[in-house]
Design a protein around this motif. Sequence first.
Motif, short mmCIF file in Angstrom:
data_model
loop_
_atom_site.label_atom_id
_atom_site.label_comp_id
_atom_site.label_asym_id
_atom_site.label_seq_id
_atom_site.Cartn_x
_atom_site.Cartn_y
_atom_site.Cartn_z
N LEU A 79 -60.55 40.40 33.53
CA LEU A 79 -61.52 40.71 32.38
C LEU A 79 -62.08 41.78 31.41
N ARG A 80 -62.20 43.40 32.72
CA ARG A 80 -62.04 44.55 32.39
C ARG A 80 -60.87 44.93 31.19
N GLU A 113 -61.64 37.02 38.80
CA GLU A 113 -61.11 38.19 37.42
C GLU A 113 -61.03 39.02 36.43
N GLN A 114 -62.55 40.00 37.16
CA GLN A 114 -62.92 40.92 37.15
C GLN A 114 -62.05 41.91 36.57
N LEU A 118 -59.09 43.56 29.18
CA LEU A 118 -59.20 42.38 27.55
C LEU A 118 -60.79 43.61 27.79
N ASN A 119 -61.60 43.89 28.04
CA ASN A 119 -62.49 44.41 26.97
C ASN A 119 -62.61 45.56 26.77
N LEU A 129 -66.86 40.00 24.51
CA LEU A 129 -66.34 41.29 23.47
C LEU A 129 -66.68 40.84 22.65
N THR A 163 -68.58 41.52 29.94
CA THR A 163 -67.14 40.28 29.60
C THR A 163 -67.53 39.67 28.02
#
Length: 354
Positions: free
Chosen positions: A326-327, A322-323, A329-330, A257, A255
């Motif tokens: 976030l994945r 939110e995982q 966005l990663n 970044l 998470t």
Amino acid sequence: MEIAIPEILWEFYDIPSKNWLVTKAGSGHINETYIAAGNQQSWVVQKLNHRVFTQPEAIEQNIRLCQTYLQEKDPNYLFLAPILNKKGCYTTKIANSYWRIFPFISEGIAFDTLSDPKQAYEAAKKFGELSRLLAGVPLAQFKETIPAFHDLNLRFKQFEQALTEAPKERKEAAAEAIAMALANREIVDIFGKLKKTLPLRIQHHDTKISNVLLHKKSFAGVCVIDLDTLMPGYFLSDLGDMVRTYLCAYDENETDLAKITIREDYFKALMSGYLSKMADILTAEEKTQLLFAGKFMLYMQALRFLSDYLQGSIYYPIFYPEQNLLRSLNQFQLLQSIVEKEKNLEQIIHECLT
Ligand code: GN1
Ligand code: MG
């Protein structure tokens, strides 16, 4: 964690029942994987996710076609198909669940991230070898185990649909990722054009780094695993998913970044490993799209995580709400890192091809 291999499963196989020591294995999102350790021999036992893989017989057929073909082509090649049950099938149905048993390869190890470019070279060579060996297999008999699995045009439509249906709060929380999905839409259009001309090949379609076993000590490639999506597709899928998962020191769950950047020496190792097996198989057009492969897979994976978040995380299991956002966005961050280093990466490809 509840561990539940039905006792009766063993009776379907020529394996003398033992007091197995069962542990959960693997980091896969979809199937449930266990190691059943015995005194002399251990096995990998897997429960197929029937919600995702609705046609186990399609998987069965594709694996059989590949195994028969490979046995002929290269009898020494280690193809890690499930072992056959007493009826001669790879899959055993118990109640409404589908189970498989695989040999446990004790000298092999699967990584979630890499710590030495040599591992990237060996892993990419292993997946390249599979594509190479299967380059002549007759495609017409294969089934799509998940229809249109890597069709980015379809994935984009699904994203638009998810966006239309998502509750306001989720859309707001995902504003940054949504903007990135729209800003990179060109990737969808490029794919749409490429699929008219690229040749179909049998692809593994899940070449992430945890799906290849490397030798514990030497890191030499031992075998690829997770054969459920072995089916016709484009080379973009296998090369692209390696780029997606070999280059960053952190995986898709990271998470922070700031840590998500690509390592150029790993890119070079990956490309040389893959091309050591595929350079004389790929067409001239495919060779112009080697860098695009990584962008394609990163974008598609970012879009899939994002769509799932917008739909309330119904596909990819999560540990916190939110995982999947976030994945996503990663993965967009990693795509960005490729774009930033594009010039150097193209130069590396050029060197690997000459
Ligand atoms: C899923 O189940 P697993 O972890 O091997 C997914 C892949 C994704 C991957 C992302 C059938 O693979 O397509 O790339 O997660 N498999 C399916 O980590 O959707
Ligand atoms: Mg998989």
